[in-house]
Design an enzyme around this catalytic site. Structure first.
Site, short mmCIF file in Angstrom:
data_model
loop_
_atom_site.label_atom_id
_atom_site.label_comp_id
_atom_site.label_asym_id
_atom_site.label_seq_id
_atom_site.Cartn_x
_atom_site.Cartn_y
_atom_site.Cartn_z
N ASP A 1 0.95 -1.23 0.01
CA ASP A 1 0.01 0.04 0.05
C ASP A 1 0.93 1.38 0.13
O ASP A 1 1.73 1.29 0.74
CB ASP A 1 -0.92 0.06 1.39
CG ASP A 1 -2.00 0.95 1.20
OD1 ASP A 1 -1.78 2.12 0.90
OD2 ASP A 1 -3.24 0.57 1.25
N ASN B 1 -13.08 -3.32 3.32
CA ASN B 1 -13.82 -2.23 3.25
C ASN B 1 -14.91 -2.19 2.27
O ASN B 1 -14.53 -2.35 0.92
CB ASN B 1 -13.26 -0.90 3.41
CG ASN B 1 -12.53 -0.57 4.55
OD1 ASN B 1 -12.97 -1.11 5.48
ND2 ASN B 1 -11.31 0.02 4.27
N GLN C 1 -14.45 2.61 2.29
CA GLN C 1 -13.78 2.22 0.83
C GLN C 1 -13.52 3.39 -0.05
O GLN C 1 -14.54 4.03 -0.15
CB GLN C 1 -14.79 1.12 0.14
CG GLN C 1 -14.20 0.64 -0.97
CD GLN C 1 -15.27 -0.46 -1.92
OE1 GLN C 1 -16.23 -0.51 -1.55
NE2 GLN C 1 -14.45 -1.29 -2.73
N HIS D 1 -10.58 -5.43 -2.62
CA HIS D 1 -9.04 -5.55 -2.15
C HIS D 1 -9.34 -5.96 -0.83
O HIS D 1 -10.13 -5.68 0.03
CB HIS D 1 -8.30 -4.47 -2.37
CG HIS D 1 -9.09 -3.25 -1.77
ND1 HIS D 1 -9.76 -2.37 -2.52
CD2 HIS D 1 -8.56 -2.45 -0.82
CE1 HIS D 1 -10.13 -1.50 -1.79
NE2 HIS D 1 -9.31 -1.39 -0.65
N HIS E 1 -6.99 -5.71 2.88
CA HIS E 1 -5.98 -4.89 3.59
C HIS E 1 -5.05 -5.95 4.53
O HIS E 1 -5.82 -6.74 5.15
CB HIS E 1 -6.20 -3.90 4.40
CG HIS E 1 -6.66 -2.72 3.74
ND1 HIS E 1 -6.04 -1.59 3.15
CD2 HIS E 1 -7.74 -2.47 3.42
CE1 HIS E 1 -6.65 -0.66 2.61
NE2 HIS E 1 -8.01 -1.16 2.62
P1 AMP Z 1 -9.83 1.37 0.79
O1 AMP Z 1 -9.98 2.74 1.57
O2 AMP Z 1 -10.17 0.21 1.44
O3 AMP Z 1 -10.51 1.38 -0.42
O4 AMP Z 1 -8.20 1.24 0.66
C1 AMP Z 1 -7.58 1.78 -0.39
C2 AMP Z 1 -6.16 1.51 -0.38
O5 AMP Z 1 -5.68 1.77 -1.52
C3 AMP Z 1 -5.65 2.64 0.57
O6 AMP Z 1 -5.09 2.16 1.73
C4 AMP Z 1 -4.61 3.55 -0.32
O7 AMP Z 1 -3.59 4.02 0.41
C5 AMP Z 1 -4.29 2.60 -1.25
N1 AMP Z 1 -3.90 2.96 -2.57
C6 AMP Z 1 -4.57 3.92 -3.38
N2 AMP Z 1 -4.01 4.14 -4.43
C7 AMP Z 1 -3.00 3.21 -4.43
C8 AMP Z 1 -1.89 2.93 -5.31
N3 AMP Z 1 -1.84 3.66 -6.61
N4 AMP Z 1 -0.85 2.15 -4.95
C9 AMP Z 1 -1.05 1.46 -3.89
N5 AMP Z 1 -1.71 1.50 -3.13
C10 AMP Z 1 -2.75 2.56 -3.10
#
Ligand code: AMP
Ligand code: ZN
Length: 134
Positions: A31, A87, A94, A100, A102
């Site tokens: 992440d 999420n 989310q 995805h 975590h």
């Molecule tokens: P969520 O809030 O559960 O949708 O998680 C999205 C996650 O994706 C967050 O923890 C962000 O830090 C991560 N994220 C967003 N864009 C990227 C990216 N390009 N590469 C890696 N992680 C990302």
């Protein structure tokens, strides 16, 4: 594949990522905004916006990958624990509408916050929910 979805592009390798594991169905990446050292994301290669749209077969593969990579992270980083967080919906936190999981390694005295204030199970709520499964 959703042309406007950043996780579709990452999962398929069209956008580079720090990849920990990849097979034909999914990719596990670090992440970019980690909650802790080793915070990783299990991202299926086929697009499903959330858990509700996810095919069962993909769900099975995703949890197996979470177990495999999560175990390696915990052991390799000498973490004290590991949270799986997933999420669904903006209200649930989310921010990327591509399913995805975590993987968040936990360390004693870290600042990660995945806690809530425990309530009390009330009779009315209990009955309402139990009825859904009759
Ligand atoms: P969520 O809030 O559960 O949708 O998680 C999205 C996650 O994706 C967050 O923890 C962000 O830090 C991560 N994220 C967003 N864009 C990227 C990216 N390009 N590469 C890696 N992680 C990302
Ligand atoms: Zn997608």
């Amino acid at each position: 594949m959703d042309d406007n979805c950043i996780f579709c592009k990452i999962a398929r390798g069209e956008i580079p990522s720090a990849t920990l594991y990849e097979d034909e169905d999914l990719r596990v990446i670090l992440d970019l905004g980690p909650a802790s050292k080793g915070h990783a994301l299990v991202i299926p290669k086929s697009h499903a916006a959330n858990l509700f749209e996810l095919p069962d077969e993909t769900a099975q593969k995703a949890i197996v990958a979470a177990k495999k990579v999560g175990t390696r992270l915990k052991e390799g980083l000498h973490a004290d624990g590991l949270n799986l967080v997933q999420n669904n919906g903006a209200t649930a936190g989310q921010t990327v509408d591509h399913f995805h999981i975590h993987l968040i390694p936990r360390y004693e005295n870290d600042t990660v916050n995945v806690k809530w204030q425990p309530g009390v199970l009330g009779e009315a709520d209990k009955e309402e929910v139990l009825k859904l499964f009759l």
